[in-house]
Design an enzyme around this catalytic site. Structure first.
Site, PDB file in Angstrom:
ATOM      1  N   LYS A  86      62.971  29.638  10.265  1.00 37.05           N
ATOM      2  CA  LYS A  86      63.409  31.202  10.821  1.00 37.05           C
ATOM      3  C   LYS A  86      63.572  31.753   9.580  1.00 37.05           C
ATOM      4  O   LYS A  86      63.309  30.613   8.777  1.00 37.05           O
ATOM      5  CB  LYS A  86      64.719  31.528  11.340  1.00 37.05           C
ATOM      6  CG  LYS A  86      64.871  32.809  12.219  1.00 37.05           C
ATOM      7  CD  LYS A  86      64.817  33.289  12.816  1.00 37.05           C
ATOM      8  CE  LYS A  86      65.127  34.327  13.051  1.00 37.05           C
ATOM      9  NZ  LYS A  86      63.921  35.793  14.176  1.00 37.05           N
ATOM     10  N   CYS A 143      58.417  41.728  11.103  1.00 41.86           N
ATOM     11  CA  CYS A 143      59.594  42.266  12.562  1.00 41.86           C
ATOM     12  C   CYS A 143      59.426  43.447  12.129  1.00 41.86           C
ATOM     13  O   CYS A 143      59.702  44.121  11.710  1.00 41.86           O
ATOM     14  CB  CYS A 143      60.440  41.665  11.329  1.00 41.86           C
ATOM     15  SG  CYS A 143      61.969  41.102  12.266  1.00 41.86           S
TER      16      CYS A 143
HETATM   17  C1  SIN Z   1      63.411  38.682  14.817  1.00 45.27           C
HETATM   18  O1  SIN Z   1      64.191  37.807  14.830  1.00 45.27           O
HETATM   19  O2  SIN Z   1      63.656  39.313  15.185  1.00 45.27           O
HETATM   20  C2  SIN Z   1      62.305  38.358  15.643  1.00 45.27           C
HETATM   21  C3  SIN Z   1      61.473  37.690  13.635  1.00 45.27           C
HETATM   22  C4  SIN Z   1      60.059  38.554  13.692  1.00 45.27           C
HETATM   23  O3  SIN Z   1      59.688  39.465  14.980  1.00 45.27           O
HETATM   24  O4  SIN Z   1      59.276  38.556  12.974  1.00 45.27           O
END
Ligand code: SIN
Length: 312
Positions: free
Chosen positions: A45, A131
């Site tokens: 993540k 993001c």
């Molecule tokens: C998120 O955590 O909002 C998604 C991450 C991303 O789209 O890069």
């Protein structure tokens, strides 16, 4: 039997499929599940310096043709992922993994990358420039000037293999402009694409996720044509040393085949992995191998980037 082996920046992978950052990668338990599946590797993540709770729930919804999310970068903080990767690298010295990260400011991004540079981490780093879900923070890669400045600064000190996760672009001029910037740098890869930012999904008379009054990144079937266009546009424009990771709309082996045909060296699975679990890797790999066998292809090199055009 056809092989789906691949390599990125010279690191070999037994399979070209892996998770997309954001799915099955928040905790070590989830990452281990991907590692022990048929996936060729995993990406963590996207990490920030400190752990983050992210946006209020509900913030992810599977929908019939894909998904919508506004997670807001919930994560355990860089140390959590880096410590795990350093341990794993001792345990599995022949395997390579991806670490995704981005700061909430340019300064934070540099702190993160300097920490990775100074660590013993030997894998691939993915800088997430796309993001769409942190309120008040635009997708960095839509701002070409800032993107160029960040990359210039990063490559003044970062010497390990680094790639960037991109948002989808929608205009030929933007493909040209973005590629002209990326080609100035020793990037190992670009990853096309993150979700299509800020869509709305409505059920009855209501949005389905809480943050940003329902606006969220769209993934899954909806986005495959856009993802393929971005993979191919960058495959055509980038210098050959910059490899392409294809992400977006991979439900089947046929979808993975199309990403590779457009130029991808690795293919990431997001929404489908969320819906189906890690068994998706085995199924999609088997489907891809059937297509390769039917066409007489033994390796990905036999068809990577060989998309046919209608001439005349
Ligand atoms: C998120 O955590 O909002 C998604 C991450 C991303 O789209 O890069």
């Amino acid at each position: 039997m056809p092989s789906t082996k691949t390599q990125i920046a010279g690191f070999p992978f037994e399979n070209c499929l892996m998770n997309a950052a954001g799915v099955a990668c928040m905790t070590i338990a989830e990452l281990e599940e991907v590692r022990l599946s048929q996936a060729g590797t995993f990406v963590t993540k996207t990490a920030t310096l400190e752990a983050r709770a992210g946006n209020p729930e509900p913030r992810y919804q599977d929908v019939p043709l894909g998904s919508i999310n506004s997670m807001g970068l919930p994560n355990q903080g860089l140390d959590y992922y880096l410590d795990y990767l350093l341990e794993l690298q001792e345990k599995e010295p022949n395997q390579t993994f991806f670490l995704s990260l981005v700061g909430l400011s340019q300064e934070e991004t540099h702190r993160l990358l300097k920490q990775v540079e100074e660590s013993e981490f030997k894998g691939l780093t993915e800088l997430n420039l796309s993001c769409p879900n942190v309120p008040g923070k635009p997708q960095i890669a839509y701002d070409f000037e800032t993107t160029e400045t960040i990359l210039k600064e990063v490559f003044s000190y970062f010497t390990k293999p680094l790639g960037i996760k991109l948002p989808p672009y929608f205009d030929m001029v933007h493909f040209d402009q973005a590629a002209a910037i990326f080609n100035q740098f020793p990037l190992a890869f670009v990853n096309c694409v993150n979700s299509i930012g800020n869509g709305l999904y409505i059920e009855d008379e209501s949005v389905v996720i809480r943050p940003k009054n329902g606006f969220g990144g769209i993934g899954g079937e909806y986005i495959k044509p856009t993802a393929l266009a971005n993979v191919h546009a960058f495959y055509q424009r980038l210098k050959p040393e910059i490899q392409i990771i294809g992400t977006g709309g991979v439900l089947t082996g046929r979808d993975a085949f199309e990403h590779i045909l457009c130029g991808a060296s690795m293919v990431q699975v997001g929404t489908t992995l969320h819906k189906e679990g890690v068994a998706a890797f085995e199924r999609i790999t088997a489907e891809l191998k059937v297509i390769m066998a039917e066409k007489g292809y033994e390796s990905l090199d036999d068809f990577r980037g060989k998309l046919q055009y209608i001439e005349g």
